[in-house]
Design a protein around this motif. Structure first.
Motif, PDB file in Angstrom:
ATOM      1  N   ILE A   2       0.861  -1.175   0.000  1.00 56.81           N
ATOM      2  CA  ILE A   2       0.000   0.000   0.000  1.00 56.81           C
ATOM      3  C   ILE A   2       0.901   1.229   0.000  1.00 56.81           C
ATOM      4  N   GLY A   3       0.612   2.177  -0.891  1.00 52.26           N
ATOM      5  CA  GLY A   3       1.363   3.418  -0.949  1.00 52.26           C
ATOM      6  C   GLY A   3       0.605   4.528  -0.253  1.00 52.26           C
ATOM      7  N   ILE A   4       1.323   5.312   0.512  1.00 47.49           N
ATOM      8  CA  ILE A   4       0.725   6.437   1.218  1.00 47.49           C
ATOM      9  C   ILE A   4       1.454   7.705   0.806  1.00 47.49           C
ATOM     10  N   LYS A   5       0.704   8.641   0.265  1.00 44.96           N
ATOM     11  CA  LYS A   5       1.258   9.934  -0.137  1.00 44.96           C
ATOM     12  C   LYS A   5       1.168  10.866   1.066  1.00 44.96           C
ATOM     13  N   THR A  10       5.553  17.993   7.462  1.00 48.79           N
ATOM     14  CA  THR A  10       5.684  17.587   8.866  1.00 48.79           C
ATOM     15  C   THR A  10       6.517  16.307   8.970  1.00 48.79           C
ATOM     16  N   PRO A  11       7.842  16.409   8.789  1.00 50.76           N
ATOM     17  CA  PRO A  11       8.672  15.209   8.821  1.00 50.76           C
ATOM     18  C   PRO A  11       8.627  14.450  10.146  1.00 50.76           C
ATOM     19  N   LEU A  12       8.487  15.153  11.258  1.00 49.39           N
ATOM     20  CA  LEU A  12       8.426  14.453  12.546  1.00 49.39           C
ATOM     21  C   LEU A  12       7.162  13.608  12.662  1.00 49.39           C
ATOM     22  N   LEU A  13       6.042  14.136  12.188  1.00 52.59           N
ATOM     23  CA  LEU A  13       4.803  13.348  12.202  1.00 52.59           C
ATOM     24  C   LEU A  13       4.899  12.162  11.251  1.00 52.59           C
ATOM     25  N   LEU A  14       5.523  12.372  10.103  1.00 51.49           N
ATOM     26  CA  LEU A  14       5.724  11.265   9.171  1.00 51.49           C
ATOM     27  C   LEU A  14       6.558  10.171   9.823  1.00 51.49           C
ATOM     28  N   SER A  15       7.640  10.561  10.451  1.00 50.93           N
ATOM     29  CA  SER A  15       8.514   9.599  11.111  1.00 50.93           C
ATOM     30  C   SER A  15       7.749   8.794  12.151  1.00 50.93           C
ATOM     31  N   GLU A  16       6.907   9.457  12.910  1.00 55.66           N
ATOM     32  CA  GLU A  16       6.087   8.773  13.925  1.00 55.66           C
ATOM     33  C   GLU A  16       5.075   7.829  13.273  1.00 55.66           C
ATOM     34  N   ALA A  17       4.453   8.265  12.185  1.00 55.51           N
ATOM     35  CA  ALA A  17       3.497   7.398  11.480  1.00 55.51           C
ATOM     36  C   ALA A  17       4.187   6.151  10.943  1.00 55.51           C
ATOM     37  N   ILE A  18       5.379   6.332  10.406  1.00 56.19           N
ATOM     38  CA  ILE A  18       6.142   5.184   9.898  1.00 56.19           C
ATOM     39  C   ILE A  18       6.496   4.240  11.041  1.00 56.19           C
ATOM     40  N   ARG A  19       6.945   4.813  12.155  1.00 57.34           N
ATOM     41  CA  ARG A  19       7.314   3.987  13.311  1.00 57.34           C
ATOM     42  C   ARG A  19       6.125   3.171  13.809  1.00 57.34           C
ATOM     43  N   ARG A  24       3.586  -3.192   8.982  1.00 54.64           N
ATOM     44  CA  ARG A  24       2.782  -3.260   7.760  1.00 54.64           C
ATOM     45  C   ARG A  24       3.654  -3.006   6.539  1.00 54.64           C
ATOM     46  N   ARG A  25       3.226  -3.537   5.410  1.00 57.47           N
ATOM     47  CA  ARG A  25       3.938  -3.299   4.148  1.00 57.47           C
ATOM     48  C   ARG A  25       3.394  -2.022   3.516  1.00 57.47           C
TER      49      ARG A  25
END
Length: 122
Positions: A2-5, A10-19, A24-25
């Motif tokens: 699944i791709g998420i755009k 907000t790189p810090l929020l992105l980093s947290e979402a990835i963590r 998940r793939r």
């Protein structure tokens, strides 16, 4: 897969979402074009959306290769070359994004037709 755009600066929020979703793939993609790609790559995104790819695919691909190899300095140097184009696209809260890409294509001799009018209420 699944791709998420991720289209927020907000790189810090992105980093947290990835963590939080690392089991998940998921493929996280910078949705803010080349300008934000280094910061969002550093946070874990891979790939980016691009209006430049229509006009200068060589530069867009080169930026992607630099980021993929971890060469942030090289990527930043390439991004500096496209700042005038990206600045035009960002005018009017990114309202000129498509118009600028189409104007550039038309100047290059590629008739891509007019920009579609904004349709409200749909």
């Amino acid at each position: 897969m699944i791709g998420i755009k991720w289209a927020a600066p907000t790189p810090l929020l992105l980093s947290e979402a990835i963590r939080r979703n690392r089991e998940r793939r998921l493929a996280w993609v910078c949705g803010l074009a080349e300008n934000w790609a280094p910061a969002l790559y550093a946070a874990g995104a891979r790939g980016f959306t691009s209006g430049l790819i229509n006009v200068r695919p060589d530069l867009s691909v080169e930026i992607h290769a630099a980021l993929s190899s971890g060469s942030y300095e090289r990527a930043q140097a390439l991004i500096e070359k496209i700042l005038p184009f990206e600045t035009l696209r960002a005018e009017e809260n990114n309202g000129t994004n498509v118009t600028v890409v189409k104007a550039a294509l038309q100047r290059m001799g590629m008739d891509c037709g007019p920009t579609r009018p904004l349709q409200r209420g749909r």
